[in-house]
Write a protein that holds these residues in place. Sequence first.
Motif, mmCIF file in Angstrom:
data_model
loop_
_atom_site.group_PDB
_atom_site.id
_atom_site.type_symbol
_atom_site.label_atom_id
_atom_site.label_comp_id
_atom_site.label_asym_id
_atom_site.label_seq_id
_atom_site.Cartn_x
_atom_site.Cartn_y
_atom_site.Cartn_z
ATOM 1 N N UNK A 9 0.961 -0.939 -0.338
ATOM 2 C CA UNK A 9 -0.402 -0.136 -0.131
ATOM 3 C C UNK A 9 0.959 1.444 -0.047
ATOM 4 N N UNK A 10 2.142 0.784 -0.568
ATOM 5 C CA UNK A 10 3.194 2.369 -0.408
ATOM 6 C C UNK A 10 2.787 3.036 -1.896
ATOM 7 N N UNK A 11 3.046 4.142 -2.600
ATOM 8 C CA UNK A 11 2.759 4.946 -3.272
ATOM 9 C C UNK A 11 4.483 5.290 -4.480
ATOM 10 N N UNK A 12 5.141 4.957 -2.880
ATOM 11 C CA UNK A 12 6.506 5.411 -4.020
ATOM 12 C C UNK A 12 8.300 5.123 -2.776
ATOM 13 N N UNK A 13 9.266 4.820 -3.204
ATOM 14 C CA UNK A 13 10.336 4.215 -2.857
ATOM 15 C C UNK A 13 10.282 4.561 -1.569
ATOM 16 N N UNK A 14 10.089 6.086 -1.405
ATOM 17 C CA UNK A 14 10.832 6.668 0.156
ATOM 18 C C UNK A 14 9.456 5.850 1.365
ATOM 19 N N UNK A 15 7.989 5.496 0.595
ATOM 20 C CA UNK A 15 7.010 4.748 1.304
ATOM 21 C C UNK A 15 7.635 3.804 2.363
ATOM 22 N N UNK A 16 8.243 2.906 0.967
ATOM 23 C CA UNK A 16 8.650 1.369 0.932
ATOM 24 C C UNK A 16 9.609 1.261 1.937
ATOM 25 N N UNK A 17 10.986 2.167 1.891
ATOM 26 C CA UNK A 17 11.873 2.587 3.116
ATOM 27 C C UNK A 17 11.701 2.588 4.122
ATOM 28 N N UNK A 18 10.917 3.700 4.118
ATOM 29 C CA UNK A 18 10.202 3.951 5.408
ATOM 30 C C UNK A 18 9.211 2.657 6.693
ATOM 31 N N UNK A 19 8.986 1.950 5.428
ATOM 32 C CA UNK A 19 7.980 0.626 5.761
ATOM 33 C C UNK A 19 8.572 -0.018 6.077
ATOM 34 N N UNK A 20 9.495 -0.632 5.526
ATOM 35 C CA UNK A 20 10.582 -2.029 5.562
ATOM 36 C C UNK A 20 11.943 -1.449 6.865
ATOM 37 N N UNK A 21 11.965 -0.173 6.992
ATOM 38 C CA UNK A 21 12.677 0.097 8.549
ATOM 39 C C UNK A 21 11.404 -0.164 9.758
ATOM 40 N N UNK A 22 10.740 0.270 10.063
ATOM 41 C CA UNK A 22 9.815 0.354 10.654
ATOM 42 C C UNK A 22 9.276 -1.117 10.975
ATOM 43 N N UNK A 23 9.675 -2.057 9.887
ATOM 44 C CA UNK A 23 9.094 -3.399 9.935
ATOM 45 C C UNK A 23 10.310 -4.679 10.595
ATOM 46 N N UNK A 24 11.759 -2.946 10.563
ATOM 47 C CA UNK A 24 12.879 -4.246 10.971
ATOM 48 C C UNK A 24 13.526 -4.623 10.116
ATOM 49 N N UNK A 25 12.943 -4.861 8.171
ATOM 50 C CA UNK A 25 13.486 -4.946 7.632
ATOM 51 C C UNK A 25 14.989 -5.386 7.029
ATOM 52 N N UNK A 26 14.733 -4.022 7.760
ATOM 53 C CA UNK A 26 17.058 -3.254 7.380
ATOM 54 C C UNK A 26 17.329 -2.536 8.260
#
Length: 236
Positions: free
Chosen positions: A219-236
Motif C-alpha cells: 500500500x505504498x506510493x513511492x520508494x520513500x514510503x517503501x523504505x520507511x515501511x521496511x525500516x519500521x518493520x525491522x527489515x533493514x
Amino acid sequence: MPDPKILLPADEQVRELERKLAELEEKCAFLERVVHELPANIYISDLEKGVVWCNRTNEESLGYTLEEIKEMGGLEYMYKIVHPDDHTIPDNSIDHYKNFNGTEYGGVFRAKHRDEQEYKWFIGWARAFGKNKEGEVKELLCVDVDMSPQMNTEEQLVQALRENLKNKNRLLLQSLRKREVEVLQLICKGMRTKAIAEKLFISVNTVSTHRKNIQHKLGTANVAELVSLANEAGLI
C-alpha cells in the motif's frame, strides 16, 4: 477389591454427591467472579461472526451488553466501537488466524463507549481458542486493556504506537514472496532497477513487475514510503 464408596448406603452416596456438587458450584462461582471483575475486556471472537461472548468489564467499558452485541452482530459491533482509522487491527487479526494458528497476535487501537465521544487507547492480545474439524482456527480468545490509566507520559504512548506500527508492517511483509523480499531489500539499499536485475540475474521488466507488486501489497506510493515501511518493520 470393591470400591468402598460403592458400599456406602444410598443416603450417604447422595450426601457425597451433593458435597461434590457444592464444591464444584463454589469453584465455578469463584472463576466466574474473577472473569467478570478482571480489569480487562475479555471476549470470544468468531472469525466469521465476530464477538460471540464477553465479560462484564467489556460490557461496562464499552456500553453494550452481550445480548445487544449478538443482536447487532459481532463484526458490526467491532466496527462500531473501534476508531475508523484502526479498523485494520481486527481485520489483520482475522487475516492472521485465517492463515496461521500459532502464537498470539496483538495490537494497539482506539475504542469508545457508546455514550461517549472520546476514544480511549487499548492494547489487545488474541490467541487461537477454538478450531473446526479441519483443524483451522475458528474462534479467538481476546483480552483488551485500557491503557489510559497506565499511560503517564506522552512518550509511553508514542513508544507503544511505534511497536504497534512495527508489528503491523511485519505482518504486511509476510504477504511478500521470497523474491519480492529480496527486491525490496535491494531497493532499500538504494539500488536502481537495472542494478537489481543484474544482481539477481533477472530481466529489468521482471524487476519492474516485482516493484509494482510490492507497492500494491504494502500500500505504498513511492520508494520513500517503501523504505520507511521496511525500516519500521525491522527489515533493514
